[in-house]
Design a protein around this motif. Structure first.
Motif, mmCIF file in Angstrom:
data_model
loop_
_atom_site.group_PDB
_atom_site.id
_atom_site.type_symbol
_atom_site.label_atom_id
_atom_site.label_comp_id
_atom_site.label_asym_id
_atom_site.label_seq_id
_atom_site.Cartn_x
_atom_site.Cartn_y
_atom_site.Cartn_z
ATOM 1 N N LYS A 296 0.845 -1.184 0.000
ATOM 2 C CA LYS A 296 0.000 0.000 0.000
ATOM 3 C C LYS A 296 0.886 1.241 0.000
ATOM 4 C CE LYS A 296 -2.437 -0.582 3.672
ATOM 5 N NZ LYS A 296 -3.432 -0.310 4.739
ATOM 6 N N ALA A 297 0.497 2.232 -0.802
ATOM 7 C CA ALA A 297 1.211 3.502 -0.816
ATOM 8 C C ALA A 297 0.681 4.391 0.304
ATOM 9 C CB ALA A 297 1.030 4.195 -2.163
ATOM 10 N N ASP A 298 1.523 5.296 0.773
ATOM 11 C CA ASP A 298 1.077 6.218 1.812
ATOM 12 C C ASP A 298 -0.073 7.084 1.321
ATOM 13 O OD1 ASP A 298 3.054 5.248 3.485
ATOM 14 O OD2 ASP A 298 4.508 6.805 2.908
ATOM 15 N N GLU A 299 -0.112 7.306 0.006
ATOM 16 C CA GLU A 299 -1.140 8.169 -0.583
ATOM 17 C C GLU A 299 -2.515 7.514 -0.676
ATOM 18 O OE1 GLU A 299 2.857 9.396 -1.623
ATOM 19 O OE2 GLU A 299 1.772 7.516 -1.917
ATOM 20 N N ILE A 300 -2.649 6.285 -0.179
ATOM 21 C CA ILE A 300 -3.941 5.605 -0.273
ATOM 22 C C ILE A 300 -5.009 6.373 0.512
ATOM 23 C CG2 ILE A 300 -3.704 4.095 1.749
ATOM 24 C CD1 ILE A 300 -4.893 1.852 -0.106
ATOM 25 N N GLU A 301 -4.577 7.168 1.474
ATOM 26 C CA GLU A 301 -5.519 7.974 2.241
ATOM 27 C C GLU A 301 -6.164 9.050 1.385
ATOM 28 O OE1 GLU A 301 -6.468 7.264 5.218
ATOM 29 O OE2 GLU A 301 -5.045 5.618 5.418
ATOM 30 N N SER A 302 -5.599 9.293 0.191
ATOM 31 C CA SER A 302 -6.162 10.312 -0.702
ATOM 32 C C SER A 302 -7.551 9.914 -1.203
ATOM 33 C CB SER A 302 -5.224 10.563 -1.894
ATOM 34 O OG SER A 302 -5.130 9.409 -2.714
ATOM 35 N N LEU A 303 -7.912 8.632 -1.031
ATOM 36 C CA LEU A 303 -9.220 8.149 -1.473
ATOM 37 C C LEU A 303 -10.283 8.260 -0.380
ATOM 38 C CD1 LEU A 303 -8.322 4.962 -3.567
ATOM 39 C CD2 LEU A 303 -9.048 7.204 -4.405
ATOM 40 N N ALA A 304 -9.892 8.773 0.769
ATOM 41 C CA ALA A 304 -10.850 8.914 1.869
ATOM 42 C C ALA A 304 -12.023 9.795 1.442
ATOM 43 C CB ALA A 304 -10.159 9.509 3.091
ATOM 44 N N GLY A 305 -13.241 9.287 1.601
ATOM 45 C CA GLY A 305 -14.438 10.018 1.249
ATOM 46 C C GLY A 305 -14.793 9.999 -0.223
ATOM 47 N N ALA A 306 -13.990 9.350 -1.037
ATOM 48 C CA ALA A 306 -14.222 9.321 -2.482
ATOM 49 C C ALA A 306 -15.155 8.184 -2.880
ATOM 50 C CB ALA A 306 -12.895 9.170 -3.222
ATOM 51 N N LYS A 307 -15.787 8.337 -4.042
ATOM 52 C CA LYS A 307 -16.602 7.263 -4.608
ATOM 53 C C LYS A 307 -15.671 6.250 -5.267
ATOM 54 C CE LYS A 307 -20.303 8.217 -6.921
ATOM 55 N NZ LYS A 307 -21.238 8.796 -7.923
ATOM 56 N N ILE A 308 -15.901 4.979 -4.973
ATOM 57 C CA ILE A 308 -15.032 3.907 -5.469
ATOM 58 C C ILE A 308 -15.830 2.952 -6.345
ATOM 59 C CG2 ILE A 308 -13.446 2.057 -4.842
ATOM 60 C CD1 ILE A 308 -12.515 4.796 -3.905
ATOM 61 N N LEU A 309 -15.301 2.639 -7.514
ATOM 62 C CA LEU A 309 -15.926 1.658 -8.403
ATOM 63 C C LEU A 309 -15.191 0.330 -8.259
ATOM 64 C CD1 LEU A 309 -18.095 1.265 -10.628
ATOM 65 C CD2 LEU A 309 -16.277 1.680 -12.308
ATOM 66 N N VAL A 310 -15.936 -0.733 -7.990
ATOM 67 C CA VAL A 310 -15.356 -2.068 -7.809
ATOM 68 C C VAL A 310 -15.561 -2.876 -9.084
ATOM 69 C CG1 VAL A 310 -15.432 -4.205 -6.469
ATOM 70 C CG2 VAL A 310 -15.791 -1.994 -5.336
ATOM 71 N N ILE A 311 -14.456 -3.352 -9.658
ATOM 72 C CA ILE A 311 -14.498 -4.093 -10.922
ATOM 73 C C ILE A 311 -13.821 -5.448 -10.764
ATOM 74 C CG2 ILE A 311 -13.819 -4.113 -13.353
ATOM 75 C CD1 ILE A 311 -13.648 -1.059 -13.243
ATOM 76 N N ALA A 312 -14.467 -6.498 -11.262
ATOM 77 C CA ALA A 312 -13.848 -7.832 -11.361
ATOM 78 C C ALA A 312 -13.834 -8.193 -12.839
ATOM 79 C CB ALA A 312 -14.634 -8.858 -10.556
ATOM 80 N N ARG A 313 -12.649 -8.359 -13.392
ATOM 81 C CA ARG A 313 -12.545 -8.639 -14.818
ATOM 82 C C ARG A 313 -12.734 -10.129 -15.068
ATOM 83 N NH1 ARG A 313 -8.073 -5.463 -18.157
ATOM 84 N NH2 ARG A 313 -9.474 -6.295 -19.744
ATOM 85 N N SER A 314 -13.911 -10.474 -15.587
ATOM 86 C CA SER A 314 -14.221 -11.878 -15.864
ATOM 87 C C SER A 314 -15.325 -11.964 -16.898
ATOM 88 C CB SER A 314 -14.664 -12.583 -14.574
ATOM 89 O OG SER A 314 -15.094 -13.903 -14.843
ATOM 90 N N ASP A 315 -15.229 -12.987 -17.763
ATOM 91 C CA ASP A 315 -16.289 -13.247 -18.733
ATOM 92 C C ASP A 315 -17.454 -13.989 -18.088
ATOM 93 O OD1 ASP A 315 -14.959 -12.044 -20.876
ATOM 94 O OD2 ASP A 315 -13.780 -13.857 -21.257
ATOM 95 N N ASP A 316 -17.196 -14.571 -16.934
ATOM 96 C CA ASP A 316 -18.229 -15.288 -16.182
ATOM 97 C C ASP A 316 -19.029 -14.274 -15.379
ATOM 98 O OD1 ASP A 316 -19.799 -16.913 -14.646
ATOM 99 O OD2 ASP A 316 -18.165 -17.681 -13.402
ATOM 100 N N MET A 317 -20.226 -13.953 -15.829
ATOM 101 C CA MET A 317 -21.013 -12.906 -15.184
ATOM 102 C C MET A 317 -21.353 -13.240 -13.746
ATOM 103 S SD MET A 317 -22.262 -9.968 -15.157
ATOM 104 C CE MET A 317 -22.023 -9.473 -16.875
ATOM 105 N N VAL A 318 -21.655 -14.493 -13.467
ATOM 106 C CA VAL A 318 -21.971 -14.881 -12.091
ATOM 107 C C VAL A 318 -20.771 -14.659 -11.189
ATOM 108 C CG1 VAL A 318 -22.621 -16.781 -10.569
ATOM 109 C CG2 VAL A 318 -23.724 -16.548 -12.800
#
Length: 225
Positions: A30-52
């Motif tokens: 983890k970078a020290d700058e990870i705190e820069s995402l505090a309060g931000a909107k986060i998009l979660v992505i899983a790259r897979s052709d299997d939709m389930v």
């Protein structure tokens, strides 16, 4: 008695098969700058052709993030028509990133399958005596060392009424999947956007529904450190 032997052998095989499935964090940063995402909107992505599988991984990771106070959203919900596991041109990549940013997402938590390996595993069950241990015999039957040593012989009996379970060898193919979850801040310069990497090996997964919760737990635990 034969049915008891078969049942014991079956249970042994089931225990071994189920114990083979595992999830292990092999690297984390983890970078020290990870705190820069505090309060931000986060998009979660899983790259897979299997939709389930994609849905389950995104759900579990997003739920862990939301439980920690993060404003996280699954990509399959926000962008249902967007295929996440495909090769894109530089122009298409730029367009997609801009679409994500236009929707107010500053951070991305992306999970990808990096590698998969196979190996042949041989395990042995049986070769022991089962049963025959009755509470009423604990005192009188076991007695002193001499008495026990003089009348109990391996492999024919380890106690009153014991049943010898013959040895059985089982060979199977074990599969290990190497997944990575990476965290980005889209507001930073391209060379500084990476804020974290978590590499996890999954051995002999049974299904996405069983593996995803444990995987998400492992990711959440690393992010809290």
């Amino acid at each position: 008695m034969k049915k008891i032997k078969q049942l014991i052998m079956l249970m042994s095989i089931v225990v071994i098969a189920s114990s083979c499935s595992s999830i292990k964090v092999v690297d984390s940063w983890k970078a020290d700058e990870i705190e820069s995402l505090a309060g931000a909107k986060i998009l979660v992505i899983a790259r897979s052709d299997d939709m389930v599988g994609r849905q389950r991984f995104e759900q579990e990771i997003a739920e862990r993030l939301r439980a920690g106070g993060v404003d996280a959203m699954e990509s399959y919900k926000k962008f249902p028509a967007m295929k996440q596991n495909q090769e894109l041109t530089e122009e298409q990549i730029a367009q997609r990133v801009q679409i994500i940013k236009n929707e107010g997402y500053k951070g991305v938590v992306l999970t990808v399958l990096k590698d998969m390996s196979k190996e042949i595993v041989t395990s042995e069950t049986g070769g022991y005596v089962s049963g025959g241990y009755y509470p009423s015999y604990y005192g009188g039957y076991y007695g002193g060392f001499g008495g026990y040593y003089g009348r109990v012989y391996s492999p024919y009996g380890y106690g009153y009424g014991g049943t010898y379970v013959p040895s059985e060898t089982r060979t199977y193919t074990s599969e290990t999947y190497n997944l990575e979850t990476v965290i980005y801040n889209l507001d930073l310069e391209p060379g500084k956007q990476l804020l974290g990497v978590i590499a996890i090996d999954i051995t002999d997964p049974k299904s996405a529904s069983k593996v995803a919760p444990k995987y998400a737990d492992a990711v959440a635990k690393q992010l809290k450190k």
